[in-house]
Design an enzyme around this catalytic site. Structure first.
Site, PDB file in Angstrom:
ATOM      1  N   TYR A 182     -44.434 -46.467  -5.535  1.00 57.06           N
ATOM      2  CA  TYR A 182     -45.596 -46.176  -6.376  1.00 57.06           C
ATOM      3  C   TYR A 182     -45.204 -45.388  -7.634  1.00 57.06           C
ATOM      4  O   TYR A 182     -45.511 -45.806  -8.751  1.00 57.06           O
ATOM      5  CB  TYR A 182     -46.632 -45.414  -5.540  1.00 57.06           C
ATOM      6  CG  TYR A 182     -48.065 -45.800  -5.817  1.00 57.06           C
ATOM      7  CD1 TYR A 182     -49.045 -45.621  -4.839  1.00 57.06           C
ATOM      8  CD2 TYR A 182     -48.469 -46.319  -7.036  1.00 57.06           C
ATOM      9  CE1 TYR A 182     -50.362 -45.957  -5.061  1.00 57.06           C
ATOM     10  CE2 TYR A 182     -49.784 -46.650  -7.276  1.00 57.06           C
ATOM     11  CZ  TYR A 182     -50.724 -46.473  -6.287  1.00 57.06           C
ATOM     12  OH  TYR A 182     -52.037 -46.800  -6.517  1.00 57.06           O
ATOM     13  N   GLU A 208     -44.415 -48.937 -15.719  1.00 60.02           N
ATOM     14  CA  GLU A 208     -45.587 -49.323 -16.509  1.00 60.02           C
ATOM     15  C   GLU A 208     -45.761 -48.428 -17.730  1.00 60.02           C
ATOM     16  O   GLU A 208     -45.998 -48.901 -18.848  1.00 60.02           O
ATOM     17  CB  GLU A 208     -46.850 -49.253 -15.637  1.00 60.02           C
ATOM     18  CG  GLU A 208     -46.890 -50.313 -14.545  1.00 60.02           C
ATOM     19  CD  GLU A 208     -48.013 -50.081 -13.535  1.00 60.02           C
ATOM     20  OE1 GLU A 208     -49.066 -49.559 -13.930  1.00 60.02           O
ATOM     21  OE2 GLU A 208     -47.812 -50.412 -12.353  1.00 60.02           O
TER      22      GLU A 208
END
Lengths: 308, 241
Positions: B163, B170
């Site tokens: 995660y 990103e």
């Protein structure tokens, strides 16, 4: 007269928080909350939820001890509702913000637009009209909060004031930025469009106010009674024939008027979001009315006649 | 939001009620999860093959972009599953997660071609692929009531690394895209215009990056809580409003 004993347990942990002996049978839940507050100063009555069952509904302040399904030693459960703030405080704060914020943009206070525009005024008369309408709308709301509305709940959770102010103040700033912008483009259909929009806006503002007065008159001062609202002699209240919450209907109408008047997409967006929220509230209120009153008029819809 | 009248009733989520769904919903979900597992496996294989044949990640995104767009977009169905009630997860949590993926795929890597060969893109693609294969196979086996422990373990442990690494990939990708967006003025609307609105995609991307700060910890903590519940059987007392 036989006195009651009341023990108050924490609804989650079942821990004994308070034991009250020699409680009058005629004592109300509100009075018991006051007594509980004495032993736990941090839990003022407004933040106490007292129930008969740990997972049950909150008892009302007006409920009387001897009328509750409890023995002479009553066990009540307590849940902390969290810090509370009065509805009046929240309403005044959330409405004062847009009033002042919009005016800041209208007067083109420094640091908003390019410095050469500081303290200048728009050359479009619709921008002045829009400022008057927007300001009137929020002054009306402030005055209604102080003199018209009768609130059934005294308080709401404290965090609501931050949520609500972010919503009202944020949208007010976003709309005001564009309407009062030096590069604002007036409505495509000019004077006609603005006049029609103004009529819609004023009509709906009067309508909304009429409903607020009608609702106020349903309830005697200081009471929390609930009755079915009906149309009165005022034609603006005749919308009650078709709709449960005409105040919301008129409110949406006002903002539709303001959208058409300013031809500003952020205003349209604000109108849409407000409409969605008010529809949710109207449906809830409509359901409450149907549950509480057997003879509720079947023709009524929650917010839009025959539609929603 | 200041509500209309509220009758004070408290709704408690009953987490111990046995939930059943219709055979039709069960069949559909099983098919859906098998298809998605397969889809992301195809992506994984395509990426590995590309890397071994070409020896570089340049051009890798372009080669898999159609497949990626197809399977990632299909995931919006998961929001529908929650809304309809055949999957018992919060619509909002699922909505946020799926939206952020859709946003990355369609509004960042697809629209801003110059950043497609950034290393950060490869980073989040690898993370997404591993995560999705684990997640969808977990759901599949769960629905068939034959869940191997190692899949359960993977689903509730790998995210701890994946995660944050995915988020890093990103964010770095969006950051790399900023100068290109500012220069081109893409997806932006300027004043004056007849709708009296403006939109600057450059500042919007900056706001998106900032929004990771409140959003990511919440999603991560949600997964941590799920992990404690599923792997260690911890019972959480729900905080009701």
């Amino acid at each position: 007269m036989k006195h009651y004993e009341v023990e108050i347990l924490d609804a989650k942990t079942k821990e004994k928080l308070c034991f009250l002996d020699k409680v009058e049978p005629t004592a109300t839940v509100g009075e018991i909350k006051g007594m509980f507050h004495k032993s736990h100063a941090q839990w003022y009555p407004a933040r106490q939820s007292i129930r008969l069952d740990p997972k049950g509904k909150s008892l009302k302040d007006e409920d009387i001890l001897q009328n509750l399904p409890v023995g002479t030693t009553a066990t009540l459960y307590f849940r902390d509702l969290g810090a509370q703030i009065s509805w009046v405080t929240v309403f005044l704060t959330e409405y004062a913000g847009p009033l002042l914020i919009y005016l800041m943009f209208y007067f083109r206070v420094p640091f908003i637009y390019s410095p050469k525009y500081d303290f200048t005024t728009s050359k479009h008369w619709v921008v002045h009209l829009a400022c008057m309408c927007h300001s009137f709308h929020y002054v009306k709301r402030l005055l209604e909060t102080l003199f018209v509305h009768r609130f059934s709940h005294g308080t709401m959770p404290l965090r609501n004031i931050f949520k609500n102010c972010a919503y009202y103040w944020g949208f007010a700033a976003w709309m005001a930025y564009y309407i009062n912008h030096p590069l604002y483009t007036p409505p495509a259909y000019g004077e006609e469009q603005i006049k029609v929009a103004l009529v819609i806006f004023l009509f709906c503002q009067i309508g909304n106010f009429s409903i607020h007065i009608a609702l106020r008159n349903l309830r005697p001062p200081g009471s929390k009674t609930r009755k079915i609202p009906y149309p009165t002699k005022n034609p603006f209240t005749w919308l009650f024939l078709l709709v449960s919450c005409p105040n919301y209907t008129y409110e949406v109408g006002s903002w539709v008027g303001f959208t058409v008047m300013t031809q500003c997409l952020p205003v349209a967006f604000f109108t849409l979001v407000g409409f969605i929220q008010m529809t949710i509230w109207a449906k809830g209120k409509h359901r409450s009315y149907l549950k509480e009153f057997r003879d509720y008029p079947p023709l009524r819809s929650p917010i839009l006649p025959f539609m929603l | 939001m200041a509500s209309g009248e509220d009758d004070g009733s408290v709704e408690e989520k009953d987490n111990h009620k046995k939930r059943t769904i219709s055979p039709f919903a069960l069949a559909w979900l099983t098919f859906y999860n098998i298809a998605m597992t397969a889809g992301w496996m195809v992506l994984a294989v395509a990426m590995i093959r590309f890397y071994f044949e070409k020896g570089t990640h340049k051009g890798l995104y372009k080669s898999i972009s159609k497949t990626l767009k197809f399977f990632q977009t299909f995931a919006v169905l998961e929001i529908l599953h929650c809304a309809v009630g055949i999957v018992h997860t919060s619509v909002i949590v699922t909505g946020v997660q799926v939206s952020s993926r859709i946003f990355m795929v369609w509004f960042v890597t697809n629209s801003i071609k110059q950043i497609q060969n950034e290393e950060s893109v490869l980073l989040f693609l690898v993370v997404w692929t591993v995560t999705e294969i684990t997640r969808y196979s977990f759901y599949t086996f769960n629905l068939l009531n034959h869940l191997p422990y190692f899949i359960k373990w993977a689903r509730y442990n790998l995210f701890i690394i994946l995660y944050p690494v995915g988020v890093a990939g990103e964010l770095m990708t969006i950051y790399a895209a900023l100068p290109i967006v500012q220069k081109s003025g893409m997806l932006s609307v300027r004043l004056p215009n007849k709708y009296n609105v403006s939109f600057d995609y450059y500042y919007f991307l900056i706001i998106v990056m900032i929004s990771y700060i409140p959003l990511f910890p919440q999603l991560f903590l949600h997964m941590l809580r799920q992990r404690r519940k599923v792997l260690h059987g911890e019972v959480f007392v729900e905080k009701d409003d």
